[in-house]
Scaffold this motif. Structure first.
Motif, short mmCIF file in Angstrom:
data_model
loop_
_atom_site.label_atom_id
_atom_site.label_comp_id
_atom_site.label_asym_id
_atom_site.label_seq_id
_atom_site.Cartn_x
_atom_site.Cartn_y
_atom_site.Cartn_z
N GLN A 348 0.84 -1.20 0.00
CA GLN A 348 0.00 0.00 0.00
C GLN A 348 0.88 1.25 0.00
OE1 GLN A 348 -3.04 0.02 3.01
NE2 GLN A 348 -4.28 -1.45 1.91
N PRO A 349 0.62 2.18 -0.94
CA PRO A 349 1.54 3.32 -1.11
C PRO A 349 1.27 4.51 -0.21
CG PRO A 349 -0.13 3.34 -2.81
CD PRO A 349 -0.39 2.11 -1.99
N GLY A 350 0.17 4.50 0.56
CA GLY A 350 -0.10 5.63 1.45
C GLY A 350 -0.25 6.93 0.67
N SER A 351 0.33 8.01 1.22
CA SER A 351 0.15 9.35 0.66
C SER A 351 0.92 9.60 -0.63
CB SER A 351 0.56 10.40 1.70
OG SER A 351 -0.30 10.35 2.82
N THR A 352 1.68 8.63 -1.09
CA THR A 352 2.45 8.86 -2.32
C THR A 352 1.56 8.95 -3.56
OG1 THR A 352 2.85 6.48 -2.54
CG2 THR A 352 4.54 7.79 -1.43
N LEU A 353 0.26 8.63 -3.44
CA LEU A 353 -0.65 8.80 -4.57
C LEU A 353 -1.22 10.21 -4.67
CD1 LEU A 353 -2.74 5.47 -4.62
CD2 LEU A 353 -0.59 6.01 -5.79
N LEU A 448 -9.01 5.59 -1.99
CA LEU A 448 -7.94 5.49 -2.98
C LEU A 448 -7.01 6.70 -2.91
CD1 LEU A 448 -6.73 3.88 -5.32
CD2 LEU A 448 -8.33 5.03 -6.86
N ALA A 449 -7.56 7.85 -2.50
CA ALA A 449 -6.75 9.05 -2.37
C ALA A 449 -5.64 8.89 -1.34
CB ALA A 449 -7.63 10.24 -2.00
N LEU A 450 -5.85 8.00 -0.37
CA LEU A 450 -4.87 7.80 0.71
C LEU A 450 -4.07 6.53 0.52
CD1 LEU A 450 -7.04 8.92 3.76
CD2 LEU A 450 -5.71 10.29 2.16
N GLY A 451 -4.13 5.93 -0.68
CA GLY A 451 -3.27 4.79 -0.98
C GLY A 451 -3.79 3.47 -0.51
N GLY A 537 5.21 8.70 2.16
CA GLY A 537 3.94 8.03 2.37
C GLY A 537 4.07 6.96 3.44
N THR A 538 3.03 6.81 4.23
CA THR A 538 2.98 5.76 5.26
C THR A 538 1.63 5.09 5.18
OG1 THR A 538 4.45 7.03 6.71
CG2 THR A 538 3.18 5.24 7.71
N SER A 539 1.61 3.78 5.03
CA SER A 539 0.35 3.06 4.90
C SER A 539 -0.28 2.82 6.27
CB SER A 539 0.56 1.74 4.17
OG SER A 539 1.34 0.86 4.96
#
Length: 757
Positions: A348-353, A448-451, A537-539
């Motif tokens: 899960q990419p977290g905030s990198t999206l 989805l905005a938060l990965g 980003g942190t999931s």
């Protein structure tokens, strides 16, 4: 009259004639084969290796990888790089007259024949040259085992070899091709696997053990020790402790040479072609690969007490898409999953999206970098219930610019932005950038905005590379060794996915150290001495840390976490992955500061100020036609946090009704310190951020008002309790009486309510 003796004589004569014919056939066949014997140079060039070598883009050795699981054959080693003790032990064991005969040791043949006549076991008469003949021609090695025809064939070919090759070439080829124990073929492979040495470093005892294996490669350790002792004594050496030493060597795990490069095992598995040459070149850079490996290992070792052991690093060349660094794991000393390639593992990419959301919103002219976004508590209805996104630090900033919102990685504005774009549009854009999300936009929804989707480090880093290239997406150059690819003759097709103007503006935001100061401060690992756009980003539950960013030359992606999926302990993107990202970026640009990315046509700067001094005056970038010199105040950013719309509360029967309270709360502040007002069922009942209300059974409407009486937010909720009568309902309300239910204590807890529920 036929006598038995006459019959035996005639049978013997027939046997001799058959033997003569057989021998003539063997000699003729061997003579034909001898004419086709390869030269020494051909034999060395055709040496069948089991371990291939991966070189970097300049030809430096990076990795040795085994590609043939059935046998172990290492690179050819010249005779002058073999231990003198080894050469002596081999000749003592197999061919004491090697430098005196011409392929066949006739004195040994005679001794062997005489001993065989009297059934005495001897060493045999096969010379090193004859054994090499069997190694070069498998038919000679297989035909009839240790038969007379095999011996004659080997003798014939050996004589031809002696005329065409030098003694040194014969001995060198023999030592590189002779089978030893198990899968080990050749002295180089045996020396490494059994002793962790190169052939030049073998001592007398090790050499004697290898020599003992020539006659019975897979013999028991006691048998090998006895043979090795005989070789040592012939060399004038003692055998004390040899039995235990041989047993220990054969029992331990296969070794490797300590200085053998092992910098890119995961990339080598993908790049090395089994049908290619044994030495293959890649696009990796050995210097940067080593920096990345050591940086990742060192940083994870520093975090050893925080439940984190795995990591991965990827560096892409922006222009060509070539892979400069590929680190798939932290290594076996730190990780229990060192064989897993985490560059290709989905996480899960977290905030990198978030940068892709903002780019799409700016591209569609829904916002600008200066637009004010609402960072207040949100309550979003979904098919699975209420979705309440929260910021990482559980704080809310009220109205905040898109630049500051993205720079500080705020969650609530990003979710609202995703709803504005629709999850389907976000999903389509992410897939167009190569993330290959397996589900649909509706499946992921606003999260989805938060990965909430799983992506690979390879795909995500390449998607960031598209932003670095002004919105043009192209596949990464495949991790394979291809001469045409190295020469740059294989074009990498690109396509326009994102708007170059919006991509530039997002990149400028991510490079703005002031824009992220609220969350990360001014001196974090993200601040470099040259222009670089970066996002962390942190999931969920701190299972994954990411740090991905780019300069005008390279895009770097770093992932840190646990292959098992276990949560880390107080490790965020800025403390987990960012320090590694920083070290690699500094190494990549050690030769000079990268040039800044130039703004594309259609992007204009404008000095912008905010009414009410919400943010300082600054020069902002706009898509032409959307620029604003003054950003008007968005008013209040106050929002209800309790109760939520549609909530149902129940009074506790064990507590007197007058002792129970329902707490109304809101987030945010009004301008100039004014207090918000609470209006319940058309009547103002109090002011302030918190108001405790004596609950009355029934259905209620609660409104939050600003200082001027304007409604900021309105919700409906219900309180249930025992003894509610129809007469208590408002006139004209035909609802049935509310049934008696249990009551909660003091602080009521909201639960989702739907009509008919």
């Amino acid at each position: 009259m036929k006598t038995p003796a006459a019959g035996r004589l005639r049978g013997l004569a027939r046997w001799r004639r058959a033997l003569a014919v057989t021998l003539l056939g063997v000699v003729a066949a061997v003579a034909a084969q001898a004419a086709d014997l390869p030269s020494f140079a051909q034999t060395r060039a055709a040496h069948p290796l089991s371990d291939f070598q991966l070189l970097d883009r300049r030809g430096e050795l990076l990795q040795t990888l085994r590609v043939d699981p059935s046998r172990r054959v290492l690179a050819w080693v010249p005779l002058d790089q073999m231990s003198p003790s080894l050469l002596r032990a081999m000749l003592v064991s197999e061919d004491q007259h090697f430098y005196e005969h011409s392929g066949v040791d006739w004195s040994a043949v005679a001794a062997s024949a005489w001993a065989n006549l009297w059934n005495t076991r001897t060493r045999g008469a096969s010379t090193v040259t004859m054994q090499l003949a069997g190694l070069l021609d498998q038919d000679l090695a297989r035909r009839g085992g240790r038969s007379v025809t095999q011996k004659l064939g080997q003798a014939w070919v050996a004589a031809r070899l002696e005329k065409r090759w030098t003694k040194a070439q014969i001995l060198e080829a023999y030592l590189n091709r002779v089978p030893l124990r198990g899968e080990l073929v050749g002295v180089p492979a045996a020396a490494q696997a059994l002793f962790g040495k190169r052939p030049s470093g073998l001592d007398a005892r090790e050499s004697a053990l290898l020599a003992a294996m020539l006659r019975g490669p897979n013999a028991a350790s006691e048998t090998l020790a006895t043979r090795a002792c005989g070789v040592l004594r012939a060399m004038g050496q003692g055998c004390d402790g040899l039995v235990d030493e041989v047993g220990a060597v054969l029992r331990r795990k296969a070794l490797s040479v300590a200085d053998a490069p092992q910098w890119a095992p995961h990339y080598a598995r993908l790049a090395l072609r089994a049908d290619g040459p044994p030495t293959q070149r890649s696009t990796l850079d050995a210097t940067w690969q080593r920096v990345a490996v050591l940086s990742l290992r060192r940083h994870l070792a520093e975090l050893s007490g925080r439940q984190v052991e795995d990591g991965a690093v990827l560096v892409l060349d922006n222009a060509s898409g070539e892979i400069r660094v590929w680190v798939g794991s932290s290594g076996s000393q730190l990780s229990d999953a060192a064989q897993v390639d985490h560059v290709l593992a989905r996480r899960q990419p977290g905030s990198t999206l978030k940068p892709f959301l903002y780019e799409l919103a700016i591209e569609r002219r829904l916002i600008t970098a200066a637009s004010l976004l609402d960072d207040s508590p949100a309550q979003i209805a979904t098919g699975a219930g209420m979705y309440l996104p929260q910021n990482y630090d559980k704080q809310y900033r009220g109205w905040i610019s898109a630049r500051a919102s993205l720079g500080n990685s705020l969650n609530v504005p990003a979710v609202r932005l995703a709803l504005m774009l629709t999850p389907e549009a976000v999903f389509e854009r992410l897939n167009a950038l190569g993330l290959q999300l397996p589900e649909t936009g509706g499946f992921y929804g606003p999260s989805l905005a938060l990965g909430s989707a799983d992506v690979t480090l390879l795909a995500l880093t390449n998607a960031y590379r598209a932003l670095a290239n002004g919105g043009r997406y192209a596949e990464v150059s495949a991790p394979r060794s291809d001469a045409r690819q190295q020469a740059g003759t294989l074009p990498v097709e690109s396509r326009r996915v994102a708007d170059p103007k919006a991509s530039f503006i997002v990149g400028d935001i991510l490079a703005d150290n002031n824009a992220r100061a609220l969350t990360f401060g001014l001196s974090s690992a993200l601040a470099l001495p040259f222009p670089a756009s970066v996002k962390t980003g942190t999931s969920k539950d701190m299972r994954d840390n990411w740090c991905i960013g780019w300069t005008s030359r390279f895009t770097v992606g770093v992932w840190v976490g646990n292959s098992s999926g276990e949560a880390m302990h107080q490790v965020s993107g800025v403390s987990g992955a960012a320090p590694v990202w920083r070290e690699i970026m500094l190494a990549l640009h050690a030769g000079g500061v990268p040039p800044a990315i130039r703004p594309p046509a259609g992007v204009v700067p404008r000095d912008t100020r905010f009414e009410g001094s919400q943010e300082p005056v600054r020069r902002e970038w706009f898509v032409a036609g959307t620029e604003q010199a003054v950003i008007q105040s968005a008013g209040t950013s106050v929002a209800l946090s309790n109760p939520i719309d549609g909530a149902i509360y129940a009074l506790d029967p064990d507590i007197p009704p007058e002792a129970q309270r329902l707490r109304f709360t809101h987030e945010g502040r009004l301008e100039r310190g004014a207090l918000a007002a609470w209006r319940l069922d058309g009547r103002v009942i109090g002011r302030g951020a918190i108001w405790d209300w004596l609950p009355m059974p029934g259905r209620h409407e609660l409104a939050l008002l600003d200082a001027g009486g304007r409604v900021l937010q309105e919700v409906r909720f219900e309180v249930r309790g025992a003894g509610l009568k129809q007469a208590l309902l408002p006139k004209g309300d035909s609802r049935p009486p509310i049934p008696q239910v249990n009551r909660s204590k003091a602080q009521f807890v909201a639960a989702p309510w739907r009509p008919g529920g």
